[in-house]
Design an enzyme around this catalytic site. Structure first.
Site, short mmCIF file in Angstrom:
data_model
loop_
_atom_site.label_atom_id
_atom_site.label_comp_id
_atom_site.label_asym_id
_atom_site.label_seq_id
_atom_site.Cartn_x
_atom_site.Cartn_y
_atom_site.Cartn_z
N ASP A 510 -8.46 -6.15 2.84
CA ASP A 510 -7.91 -6.95 1.75
C ASP A 510 -8.70 -8.20 1.39
OD1 ASP A 510 -6.06 -5.04 2.31
OD2 ASP A 510 -4.40 -6.37 2.66
N GLU A 711 -0.82 -5.57 15.11
CA GLU A 711 -1.63 -5.18 13.97
C GLU A 711 -3.11 -5.43 14.22
OE1 GLU A 711 -1.45 -5.87 9.11
OE2 GLU A 711 -0.34 -7.19 10.46
#
Length: 808
Positions: A510, A711
């Site tokens: 991202d 994550e």
């Protein structure tokens, strides 16, 4: 949708019908068909008035939920989930056992808490789509209705229903359970004694059935208000569990039924479900339920263990029991995170923002606590996690994903389906655009499956969709060549659509730093790599299906990508493959930020094995001032100006999915049959062995510390970052433990070609000389033999003459 239904029919498997397919709930069950029977669980501490503020239902990112994992779970068999709710001082076990045919199941809810703690548990069940289905129904049985009063229901509760998605009639029983019930001296205690179960029947629109916690809260408000009106000030001394309880009212035509139980200290109760369309069904499943639950559950756990051990082997240094427990929990939690979703999505179409047609998706999820929905590129890694454990399950999920494709070949990168799905996503991220792609890991995952004949039939039907999706990908993400008068070996150049000043969400990386300006002249090296790897995967699939000409076409695309990467994207300055941007004069320039983006050609094995740049790449990976850490390979170089800045999402933290790809590449370049140099093989093996240990040790250490996997992990300290319960690709840590350490054997000293020729010529000359000598010696030997023979004959004659003379 038609294609999926055809494939589903030929590949149907009832063992996958039921599962914990509501991953956005702490516990939720449903079949993998739309508008069917759904089940869920909720609870709260009912010892004090403040307990109502901690009603549990959804898998929100609640710090007080210290553990949410499946210690051993198989979608086809069942298994155990562990929930440690520190806020309510409760450890909850949900043990599920499915029948051999997959159509019946039994669930045991077990609670562990202090002997003085009081917990209220609410189980609900209901049928979706009842508004449009005249042939579905659900109600409590006549016997249960007879036992129902204002004080609740004593004994077991029986629910009967019928639904075409489940093949007809069914029966469900919620047992009375075991455990102590609380006592209180307030007069209201006798109105709703917790020795009974409390009940409510409701009619709820399908689109609101997922909001059961809100519906329950609304019901409680009425109960509390009635209590205050009746008792006034004496409400200060209240049995909370009696006030915060269901109203014990049956409603004719109700499509949702709730049952509430209250226990003090440890407790357990069971929920049983089975088809009941015939006497044969009743007899068949009576045998299933007659066997003690503990025995059935033990047998299930043994089967799951055997299946795990048959699929995987833990290799040193991770071949110890503690790592076995860790690995099984990781992959069980991947299975436990699989969901079935149905609903519409919000699309940015040619006609403006619009709702799509409802569709279904059977998919893994990245994180139940934060991302309980399907993500395109995450699903490819989920497939890699489970491909050896249950390849049929993996194929079912990939088929379902391909079925969400539109007529042009586009697949939404984030599947936000229905109001329930949108409730967990900020509004600005809900709209999906048909121009936006995502790393095509679904194609990559398919090429890693080893297909049985049955699976090959499915793949053959799926292939046209794969081809259409690949065509959409390379068409919509094409980069510019002619506009900028570029010289490339082929027109295989690509650019991510949807870039902003700070993000390229489409890339998956991202906030990874890119060119500061937004230009249609950019060419993105990671996208180039994904296209090359996907083309290679498509070539393998086409070749497997006997489509040789198409396989050759895909190989040409891959080779075109590889050549362009080598000729145009390599930077001697950065010793990396870089993005290409344009300067003020619209001339090409390298945009380089060393990290996952620049490593992707290597990680996806698109660098030729004899490429001299491999040593540069390997040394860069191993450089602690750039990408190397004691915990894994960083996403961005420690020396980059953007390291750890801004959102700091993909700007230096360690992600298991890309480390998995890097390890796979290191193994590839170090294999014995590789034509890579001995230096490359040795360096690859050394990095592989050390990286494998570093990565696993860090993830395991924080799993022990926090009861979950995360994550990503900090690139400097190794500490956990981001969402917890991130089994979507962090579970690949288990697969990494199944790999083996690599040993590279030093090759036999090679001899130069001219030396070989010279030695050969000398050998031939020597052999010829030896042959000549042997021939001469042979001739001489023959002559000598003849002479010797003549001499012998002469002597013999002389002897004979002498003998004759003596006779005379």
């Amino acid at each position: 949708m038609i294609l999926f239904l055809l494939i589903a029919v030929c590949f149907a498997d009832d063992s996958l019908l039921w599962g914990q397919y509501r991953p956005n709930l702490l516990f939720g069950m449903r079949p993998n068909v739309p508008e069917s029977l759904i089940n869920g669980l909720s609870w709260f501490n009912s010892a004090t008035i403040n307990g109502i503020t901690k009603v549990r239902h959804e898998t929100e990112n609640i710090p007080e939920i210290k553990k949410l994992a499946h210690s051993a779970y198989d979608v086809r068999l069942g298994g155990r989930q562990i929930i440690q709710d520190q806020g309510n001082a409760l450890t909850l076990l949900t043990d599920l056992v499915k029948s051999e045919d997959g159509l019946a199941w039994e669930l045991r809810i077990t609670g562990k808490q202090h002997k003085d703690s009081i917990q209220s548990i609410i189980f609900y069940t209901g049928i979706e789509g009842h508004e449009t289905k005249s042939d579905s129904s659900i109600q409590i049985s006549k016997e249960t209705k007879k036992n129902l009063s204002n004080k609740g229901i004593s004994g077991d509760i029986e629910i009967l229903g019928s639904d075409p998605t489940l093949g007809g009639k069914f029966r469900m029983v919620i047992t009375e359970g075991e455990g102590e019930k609380p006592e209180h001296d307030h007069e209201h205690y006798d109105n709703k004694p917790p020795s009974n179960s409390f009940y409510a029947g409701l009619t709820v629109p399908t689109e609101m059935m997922w909001q059961m916690r809100k519906i329950y809260a609304t019901m409680l408000q009425k109960e509390v208000q009635q209590f205050i009106e009746e008792y006034g000030d004496s409400s200060l001394d209240i049995p909370v569990y009696s006030i915060f309880s269901l109203n014990n009212q049956y409603k004719e035509g109700a499509n949702v039924h709730l049952v509430q139980k209250t226990f003090q200290g440890d407790f357990s109760f069971n929920i049983k479900f089975h088809p009941a369309d015939s006497l044969a069904d009743k007899k068949k499943y009576a045998e299933f339920f007659d066997q003690p639950f503990k025995q059935r559950f033990t047998n299930l756990m043994l089967k799951q263990e055997d299946k795990f051990n048959n699929a995987y082997t833990l290799n040193k240094p991770f071949n110890e029991m503690m790592y076995h427990t860790f690995a099984n929990e990781l992959l069980s939690s991947v299975s436990g995170g699989i969901g079935f979703f149905h609903g519409d999505s919000v699309i940015d179409s040619d006609y403006g923002i619009a709702q799509s047609q409802p569709r279904s998706l059977f998919s893994g999820t990245p994180s139940r606590t934060f991302f309980p929905r399907g993500f395109y590129w995450d699903q490819g890694f989920t497939a890699l996690s489970l491909k050896d454990y249950d390849p049929d399950l993996v194929l079912d999920m990939l088929v379902s994903w391909m079925d969400t494709m539109d007529d042009d070949g586009w697949i939404e990168r984030e599947q936000i389906l229905g109001d329930e799905g949108r409730s967990r996503v900020p509004e600005e991220f809900q709209v999906q655009s048909p121009e936006i792609a995502n790393p095509p890991t679904l194609i990559m995952a398919l090429s890693h499956l080893e297909f049985t004949p049955k699976q090959k039939k499915v793949l053959k039907k799926l292939y046209p969709k794969l081809r259409q999706h690949f065509d959409w990908f390379v068409t919509t993400q094409k980069g510019e060549i002619e506009l900028y008068d570029r010289e490339f070996h082929s027109d295989e150049v690509y650019r991510w659509r949807g870039k902003s000043a700070e993000h390229i969400f489409a890339s998956g990386f991202d906030d990874y730093p890119r060119a500061p300006d937004i230009s249609d002249g950019e060419i993105h090296v990671d996208l180039m790599s994904w296209v090359g790897a996907s083309a290679n995967s498509m070539a393998k699939i086409a070749e497997y299906l006997g489509k040789d000409e198409e396989a050759e076409m895909y190989m040409r695309i891959m080779n075109g990508v590889k050549t362009n990467l080598a000729n145009n994207h390599w930077s001697d300055e950065y010793k990396s493959f870089c993005d290409i941007g344009v300067d003020d004069f619209e001339e090409d320039k390298h945009e380089c930020h060393v990290g996952y983006v620049t490593l992707l050609p290597f990680a996806l094995k698109l660098v030729e094995e004899d490429d001299a740049h491999l040593v540069d790449i390997l040394e860069q990976i191993r450089d602690p001032e750039q990408l190397w850490s004691e915990y894994g390979v960083r996403s961005l170089s420690k020396s980059d100006e953007f390291f750890g800045t801004g959102e700091n999402y993909w700007r230096g933290s360690i992600w298991v999915n890309v480390n998995y790809l890097i390890l796979d590449a290191l193994k590839h370049y170090s294999r014995p049959e590789s034509i890579a140099s001995f230096e490359v093989k040795t360096l690859s093996a050394e990095i592989y062995n050390e990286l494998r240990r570093n990565l696993v040790d860090n993830v395991y250490k924080h799993w022990l510390k926090t009861n979950t996997v995360w994550e990503s992990y900090d690139g400097l300290t190794g500490a956990q970052r981001g969402a917890k319960c991130f089994t979507g690709w962090t579970a690949l840590t288990a697969n990494i433990m199944f790999g083996e350490e690599i040993t590279v054997t030093e090759p036999v000293e090679e001899v130069q070609e001219d030396e070989v020729t010279e030695k050969t010529e000398k050998t031939e000359e020597s052999e010829q000389s030896e042959e000549t000598e042997e021939s001469t010696e042979s001739e001489e030997s023959t002559t000598d033999d003849d002479s010797e023979k003549a001499d012998i004959e002469s002597i013999e004659e002389e002897i004979e003459e002498e003998i004759e003379h003596e006779d005379l």
